[in-house]
Design a protein around this motif. Sequence first.
Motif: not given
Length: 318
Positions: A158-187
Amino acid sequence: MEKRYIGQEFTAPEVPVEKEPQPFPLLAMITPLLLGGAMFAFTQSPISLLFCLLSPVMLIGNFATTKSRDKRRLAKAIATFESRLEVLTARLATERVTEFDLRLKESPSTQEAHEHAMNRGPLLWTRRPEHWSFLNVRLGIGTMNSRNTIKDSSRGDMLPEFQEKLTEVVEANQTLDGVPLIDNLYDSGALGIAGSPVQAMGSINSILVQLTALHSPAELVVASLLTPRWSRELEWLKWMPHTSSPHSPLEGSHLADSAASASAVLSGIEGVVEARLAQAKTQRRGAMGKRMPRSNAAARSARAPTRAPSRPSPRSCC
């Protein structure tokens, strides 16, 4: 029951491919010229020269046409990729807002749980054993992986410059800030809180408030083994129905602040654990569909030995 954000899989646009350039057909052009020259030497006919020139002209035309067609295809692939990437970025941005809102609602904060308990709000005692959120506790908020994923069929050419554009979008949406950290007592089986009494008290109260506000005393029992100092800090537990529920598998007092009372409560818990391990080694829990744990101790849920059709046995948390 709280709505759960499941997430979805998005398909990444196809990245334009870097095509290997087509070599100029020099040898294919020279060969007809040599053969045509040999024919002219034997026949002395000018027509043979026209025929030997015809093949190189056709090869040059074919080479130019193919090169022009490849350029048009690449330009079209780039335009398609950029337009689809733009659409994907917009969809992900919209979905991030939805995911953020729903994940906050999935696990109410301690303040929300307390308000619903004090005002008998709609969240009071709503979590049931068949619900996915049963025995969930919210430990705080932070950065977590997004539940949305992007399916990327990347290839090495693949053309590197366009692969980098896609990678930027993927990495920018991998995580989400400000969401609850949850633990399940059964698990998890157990949840420990480390720190000085001053530091740990807030976290312990927060977890107990969530458990007692969101779970019915018919399905969750609270027991405690405390020092006299901690007994004063958690004195409010004696007013909770979870420490004196008629559905509790424990007999007698559930709250202990001395060696004698702690021995009695601990003995009762061990007896319940032993009985349930003997009777329910392969029993499954509601919608979770998981086997029961081998042991239950402080701050963990206990399983019911035999669940009656009309009312499930309570879980114990100490």
